[in-house]
Design a protein around this motif. Structure first.
Motif, PDB file in Angstrom:
ATOM      1  N   GLY A  78       0.819  -1.209   0.000  1.00 53.19           N
ATOM      2  CA  GLY A  78       0.000   0.000   0.000  1.00 53.19           C
ATOM      3  C   GLY A  78       0.849   1.254   0.000  1.00 53.19           C
ATOM      4  N   ILE A  79       1.910   1.244   0.775  1.00 48.07           N
ATOM      5  CA  ILE A  79       2.825   2.388   0.810  1.00 48.07           C
ATOM      6  C   ILE A  79       3.524   2.530  -0.539  1.00 48.07           C
ATOM      7  CG2 ILE A  79       4.950   3.271   1.882  1.00 48.07           C
ATOM      8  CD1 ILE A  79       3.982   1.845   4.487  1.00 48.07           C
ATOM      9  N   ALA A  80       3.949   1.405  -1.115  1.00 44.51           N
ATOM     10  CA  ALA A  80       4.614   1.426  -2.422  1.00 44.51           C
ATOM     11  C   ALA A  80       3.689   1.988  -3.497  1.00 44.51           C
ATOM     12  CB  ALA A  80       5.071   0.026  -2.805  1.00 44.51           C
ATOM     13  N   SER A  81       2.390   1.675  -3.391  1.00 46.22           N
ATOM     14  CA  SER A  81       1.434   2.144  -4.402  1.00 46.22           C
ATOM     15  C   SER A  81       1.293   3.657  -4.405  1.00 46.22           C
ATOM     16  CB  SER A  81       0.066   1.481  -4.173  1.00 46.22           C
ATOM     17  OG  SER A  81      -0.573   2.020  -3.015  1.00 46.22           O
ATOM     18  N   ARG A  82       1.653   4.301  -3.308  1.00 49.61           N
ATOM     19  CA  ARG A  82       1.635   5.765  -3.252  1.00 49.61           C
ATOM     20  C   ARG A  82       2.975   6.354  -3.681  1.00 49.61           C
ATOM     21  NH1 ARG A  82      -0.961   7.183   2.583  1.00 49.61           N
ATOM     22  NH2 ARG A  82      -0.085   9.220   2.044  1.00 49.61           N
ATOM     23  N   LEU A  83       4.046   5.624  -3.450  1.00 51.44           N
ATOM     24  CA  LEU A  83       5.378   6.119  -3.812  1.00 51.44           C
ATOM     25  C   LEU A  83       5.656   6.005  -5.310  1.00 51.44           C
ATOM     26  CD1 LEU A  83       7.475   4.529  -0.926  1.00 51.44           C
ATOM     27  CD2 LEU A  83       7.106   6.977  -1.264  1.00 51.44           C
ATOM     28  N   ILE A  84       5.301   4.874  -5.890  1.00 53.05           N
ATOM     29  CA  ILE A  84       5.678   4.601  -7.283  1.00 53.05           C
ATOM     30  C   ILE A  84       5.159   5.653  -8.265  1.00 53.05           C
ATOM     31  CG2 ILE A  84       5.352   2.949  -9.182  1.00 53.05           C
ATOM     32  CD1 ILE A  84       5.563   0.715  -7.010  1.00 53.05           C
ATOM     33  N   ALA A  96       6.647   3.105 -16.227  1.00 53.47           N
ATOM     34  CA  ALA A  96       6.361   1.922 -17.040  1.00 53.47           C
ATOM     35  C   ALA A  96       7.183   0.714 -16.620  1.00 53.47           C
ATOM     36  CB  ALA A  96       6.625   2.240 -18.516  1.00 53.47           C
ATOM     37  N   TRP A  97       7.993   0.840 -15.563  1.00 53.47           N
ATOM     38  CA  TRP A  97       8.763  -0.313 -15.095  1.00 53.47           C
ATOM     39  C   TRP A  97       7.826  -1.410 -14.601  1.00 53.47           C
ATOM     40  CZ3 TRP A  97      13.069   2.224 -11.541  1.00 53.47           C
ATOM     41  CH2 TRP A  97      14.010   2.848 -12.358  1.00 53.47           C
ATOM     42  N   ASN A  98       8.277  -2.628 -14.662  1.00 57.08           N
ATOM     43  CA  ASN A  98       7.513  -3.759 -14.139  1.00 57.08           C
ATOM     44  C   ASN A  98       7.798  -3.881 -12.648  1.00 57.08           C
ATOM     45  OD1 ASN A  98       5.970  -6.078 -13.901  1.00 57.08           O
ATOM     46  ND2 ASN A  98       7.597  -7.426 -14.621  1.00 57.08           N
ATOM     47  N   TRP A  99       7.169  -3.020 -11.865  1.00 57.94           N
ATOM     48  CA  TRP A  99       7.426  -2.953 -10.427  1.00 57.94           C
ATOM     49  C   TRP A  99       6.961  -4.230  -9.725  1.00 57.94           C
ATOM     50  CZ3 TRP A  99       9.948   1.090  -8.084  1.00 57.94           C
ATOM     51  CH2 TRP A  99      10.136   2.251  -8.853  1.00 57.94           C
ATOM     52  N   GLU A 100       7.762  -4.674  -8.765  1.00 60.13           N
ATOM     53  CA  GLU A 100       7.388  -5.794  -7.912  1.00 60.13           C
ATOM     54  C   GLU A 100       7.765  -5.452  -6.474  1.00 60.13           C
ATOM     55  OE1 GLU A 100       8.196  -9.875  -9.271  1.00 60.13           O
ATOM     56  OE2 GLU A 100       9.138  -8.971 -11.038  1.00 60.13           O
ATOM     57  N   VAL A 101       6.868  -5.760  -5.548  1.00 59.04           N
ATOM     58  CA  VAL A 101       7.096  -5.462  -4.128  1.00 59.04           C
ATOM     59  C   VAL A 101       6.802  -6.705  -3.311  1.00 59.04           C
ATOM     60  CG1 VAL A 101       6.518  -3.959  -2.195  1.00 59.04           C
ATOM     61  CG2 VAL A 101       6.357  -3.075  -4.544  1.00 59.04           C
ATOM     62  N   ASN A 102       7.810  -7.195  -2.609  1.00 55.06           N
ATOM     63  CA  ASN A 102       7.647  -8.398  -1.805  1.00 55.06           C
ATOM     64  C   ASN A 102       8.285  -8.215  -0.431  1.00 55.06           C
ATOM     65  OD1 ASN A 102       6.415 -10.639  -3.627  1.00 55.06           O
ATOM     66  ND2 ASN A 102       7.955  -9.645  -4.919  1.00 55.06           N
ATOM     67  N   ALA A 111      16.343  -3.561   3.343  1.00 58.98           N
ATOM     68  CA  ALA A 111      15.400  -3.359   2.247  1.00 58.98           C
ATOM     69  C   ALA A 111      16.239  -2.960   1.049  1.00 58.98           C
ATOM     70  CB  ALA A 111      14.381  -2.276   2.575  1.00 58.98           C
ATOM     71  N   TRP A 112      15.755  -3.255  -0.140  1.00 58.04           N
ATOM     72  CA  TRP A 112      16.490  -2.851  -1.342  1.00 58.04           C
ATOM     73  C   TRP A 112      15.551  -2.795  -2.534  1.00 58.04           C
ATOM     74  CZ3 TRP A 112      15.856  -7.222  -4.287  1.00 58.04           C
ATOM     75  CH2 TRP A 112      15.861  -8.458  -3.633  1.00 58.04           C
ATOM     76  N   CYS A 113      16.021  -2.108  -3.566  1.00 59.19           N
ATOM     77  CA  CYS A 113      15.279  -2.023  -4.827  1.00 59.19           C
ATOM     78  C   CYS A 113      16.285  -2.166  -5.952  1.00 59.19           C
ATOM     79  CB  CYS A 113      14.533  -0.701  -4.936  1.00 59.19           C
ATOM     80  SG  CYS A 113      13.596  -0.504  -6.484  1.00 59.19           S
ATOM     81  N   MET A 114      16.162  -3.243  -6.714  1.00 61.61           N
ATOM     82  CA  MET A 114      17.041  -3.459  -7.864  1.00 61.61           C
ATOM     83  C   MET A 114      16.578  -2.614  -9.049  1.00 61.61           C
ATOM     84  SD  MET A 114      17.759  -7.554  -7.904  1.00 61.61           S
ATOM     85  CE  MET A 114      18.698  -8.374  -6.622  1.00 61.61           C
ATOM     86  N   ALA A 115      17.419  -2.571 -10.060  1.00 62.99           N
ATOM     87  CA  ALA A 115      17.085  -1.850 -11.294  1.00 62.99           C
ATOM     88  C   ALA A 115      15.747  -2.335 -11.843  1.00 62.99           C
ATOM     89  CB  ALA A 115      18.184  -2.068 -12.327  1.00 62.99           C
ATOM     90  N   GLY A 116      14.960  -1.409 -12.370  1.00 63.16           N
ATOM     91  CA  GLY A 116      13.675  -1.768 -12.945  1.00 63.16           C
ATOM     92  C   GLY A 116      12.553  -1.906 -11.946  1.00 63.16           C
ATOM     93  N   GLY A 117      12.812  -1.559 -10.655  1.00 71.44           N
ATOM     94  CA  GLY A 117      11.744  -1.533  -9.667  1.00 71.44           C
ATOM     95  C   GLY A 117      11.471  -2.838  -8.949  1.00 71.44           C
ATOM     96  N   LYS A 118      12.512  -3.628  -8.700  1.00 75.72           N
ATOM     97  CA  LYS A 118      12.356  -4.909  -8.000  1.00 75.72           C
ATOM     98  C   LYS A 118      12.660  -4.714  -6.511  1.00 75.72           C
ATOM     99  CE  LYS A 118      11.697  -6.709 -12.047  1.00 75.72           C
ATOM    100  NZ  LYS A 118      10.312  -6.873 -12.529  1.00 75.72           N
TER     101      LYS A 118
END
Length: 270
Positions: A78-84, A96-102, A111-118
């Motif tokens: 839910g927090i990611a959906s406001r940030l992205i 347009a990145w294929n964002w994934e949040v797990n 916490a980390w975020c790889m290239a392309g929104g992983k």
């Protein structure tokens, strides 16, 4: 061997010429404007990141640690959906990145975020520090900022420049493959090598702005790092660390929070 060395030097010179200086993001309100030298292509690093991310998720699923707490997963996503949606301020293509949040169940404060929104968030970070939504937003904003600024691509490029002479020499004398294993490089810069002070400072600044634009109080960043300092029982002197000291970090974050506070206030009026 003289001929081999000459060939290696020529190859290294060719790779150096092949480096591109790019501006990965717009400056935003916080004013990050540094150009970056890239040797690895954006597509290559995103492809390698997607493969490395899939491997992490597969391992977590096998251990039963992937998205185990549904309420926590819902909260983080839910927090990611406001940030992205705010990432477009810094670079439109990120939308347009294929964002994934797990969420991964682990005691690690990570916490980390790889290239392309992983994105991956570890439960230890949330539970041990008892983070508020605003503090989680600051953490995720910081990690997303690393991806927006393509810090992993920059660091992989720097590694290639450092190692290219040995790689080319090995290839020239038939000792092995000269090409870089990008998936291994992505994993290394994500999980093993600490970010530089410069990268951390840029991610702090952009992350605070992302949080503010998403409607989260940017001043939470200061409280977050106070919690981190308390949990680590202090920190080494700044000159001994690759990261800014806690005092420096809190001071800089307080400055950036004030700078983007109008964005936070405007978000609440919408």
């Amino acid at each position: 061997m003289r001929l081999v060395r000459m060939l290696a030097l020529v190859a290294v010179a060719g790779f150096t010429v092949g480096c591109q200086t790019v501006q990965t993001t717009r400056a935003g309100a916080v004013g990050v404007t540094r150009g970056q030298s890239m040797l690895v292509s954006e597509q290559d690093i995103e492809t390698a990141s997607a493969k490395a991310y899939a491997q992490v998720l597969q391992e977590a699923k096998a251990k039963g640690t992937l998205n185990r707490n549904k309420a926590q997963v819902s909260r983080v996503r839910g927090i990611a959906s406001r940030l992205i949606p705010q990432t477009g301020v810094f670079r439109k293509d990120a939308l347009a990145w294929n964002w994934e949040v797990n969420v991964i169940t682990s005691d690690q404060l990570n916490a980390w975020c790889m290239a392309g929104g992983k994105i991956a968030v570890y439960t230890g970070l949330i539970d041990k520090l008892k983070l508020s939504d605003a503090e989680i937003a600051v953490v995720m904003g910081h990690e997303i900022a690393h991806a927006l600024r393509e810090h992993s691509r920059e660091r992989a490029s720097q590694q290639m420049v450092t190692n290219i002479g040995l790689s080319v020499l090995s290839a020239a004398v038939g000792l092995g493959q000269g090409g870089a294993d990008l998936m291994g490089a992505v994993a290394k810069v994500t999980f093993e090598l600490p970010n530089s002070r410069l990268h951390e400072t840029e991610a702090d600044s952009l992350g605070v702005e992302l949080a503010a634009r998403a409607g989260y109080d940017p001043r939470a960043a200061v409280g977050l790092w106070q919690k981190m300092e308390q949990h680590s029982n202090g920190a080494p002197p700044q000159w001994l660390s690759t990261h800014p000291s806690y005092a420096t970090r809190q001071q800089d974050l307080a400055r950036d929070a004030q700078r983007v506070l109008p964005l936070y206030e405007a978000a609440h009026k919408r």
